[in-house]
Design an enzyme around this catalytic site. Sequence first.
Site, PDB file in Angstrom:
ATOM      1  N   CYS A 165      -6.643 -12.284 -19.889  1.00 46.45           N
ATOM      2  CA  CYS A 165      -6.806 -10.862 -19.616  1.00 46.45           C
ATOM      3  C   CYS A 165      -7.500 -10.646 -18.271  1.00 46.45           C
ATOM      4  O   CYS A 165      -8.727 -10.749 -18.169  1.00 46.45           O
ATOM      5  CB  CYS A 165      -7.614 -10.210 -20.744  1.00 46.45           C
ATOM      6  SG  CYS A 165      -7.903  -8.467 -20.446  1.00 46.45           S
TER       7      CYS A 165
ATOM      8  N   CYS B 175      -9.964  -7.677 -18.189  1.00 45.09           N
ATOM      9  CA  CYS B 175     -11.255  -7.918 -18.847  1.00 45.09           C
ATOM     10  C   CYS B 175     -12.131  -8.845 -18.013  1.00 45.09           C
ATOM     11  O   CYS B 175     -13.332  -8.633 -17.897  1.00 45.09           O
ATOM     12  CB  CYS B 175     -11.074  -8.599 -20.207  1.00 45.09           C
ATOM     13  SG  CYS B 175      -9.683  -8.047 -21.156  1.00 45.09           S
ATOM     14  N   ASP B 176     -11.544  -9.894 -17.453  1.00 43.83           N
ATOM     15  CA  ASP B 176     -12.350 -10.976 -16.884  1.00 43.83           C
ATOM     16  C   ASP B 176     -12.281 -11.090 -15.358  1.00 43.83           C
ATOM     17  O   ASP B 176     -13.032 -11.865 -14.767  1.00 43.83           O
ATOM     18  CB  ASP B 176     -11.899 -12.328 -17.485  1.00 43.83           C
ATOM     19  CG  ASP B 176     -12.043 -12.346 -19.005  1.00 43.83           C
ATOM     20  OD1 ASP B 176     -12.941 -11.634 -19.503  1.00 43.83           O
ATOM     21  OD2 ASP B 176     -11.281 -13.046 -19.675  1.00 43.83           O
TER      22      ASP B 176
END
Length: 305
Positions: free
Chosen positions: A135, A138-139
């Site tokens: 992701c 997200c990261d």
Amino acid sequence: MIDVLIIGAGPAGLSAAIYVERAGKHAVCLEAMTVGGQIVNTPEIANYPGIKKISGFEFSMGLYEQATELGADIIYEQAVKIRETLNPEEKGFTVLTESGKEFEAKTVIIATGAKNRLLGIDKEESLTGRGVSYCATCDGAFFRGKDVAVNGGGNTALEDALFLTNYCNKVYIIHRRDEFRGEPKNVEAVKSKENVEFVLDSTIDELKGDRNLEAVVVRNKNTGELREIPVAGLFIAIGQEPDNVAFADVALLDEKGYIRADESCMTETPGIFVAGDCRTKAVRQLTTAASDGAVAALAACAYIG
Ligand code: NAP
């Protein structure tokens, strides 16, 4: 007895909930993870008719608010089995959850989406969260100023790469072919970035690093040549797979594990419907997930009568 129990609160499940509530029936969604499903992690949606641009998170929150304000309930439970009600006089189903709860429903819509496909190579699991990620939204920010790689040639990989160019020093796109499955518009957008390098016709053979990812070793499938690329992050975006095994005794699965259904999204078991990416179909898009949700919901309401 719930009118329509929907397994999954992604775009298909929440669209179904909206249509069920507007048809005057009650919808309950069981959600194992987060509302919105995989679309939550999409930085930008630009192909949903009527909405020029919106983030996946904002879109999901809109769906959630619309469904719950209409009266749908969301319960955070993972469905693990669907059982037909034993009494033949009484049409209905019992859905069992991982925590041992049981929900009785007149009809069920399976809208479980799909899960990230794994590369299936050594260290993939142990380095997940230590450089390996599925992701970028997200990261991505953890890799500010660093070199990273994205694996895949679909829209997810291209959009992930584009997103990462904003944070990272260099983004390698590793893809097993020299043509992309993703939209040409996305390919052009990535090509226009100076900090992107394409590593095509190549697969990832090995992940290097013990505590954290340090490099990937790629193999050129034409020449057999191996190349070690030092990267702090690897974003794996090689598509999705269904996760329908738990429902195989009530719904017919195709050879890839997707659930087969008719035009009204009904499975081989009358009263059980399927909507969205977990269903056998040619096009898996946000619009087709929402469309399935509407079709399945109205068919489920008609089934109840
Ligand atoms: P996808 O379109 O299925 O693409 C997966 C990519 O990974 C393909 O390029 C495939 O290569 C590659 N791949 C598959 N298995 C592999 C393996 N074992 N090793 C190496 N490479 C592998 O998946 P996606 O990009 O996640 O997209 C899923 C769906 O969502 C698509 O319909 C996509 O259009 C849609 N989507 C839409 C948007 C948007 O419209 N904004 C954004 C994201 C996703 P090959 O090409 O060689 O098969």
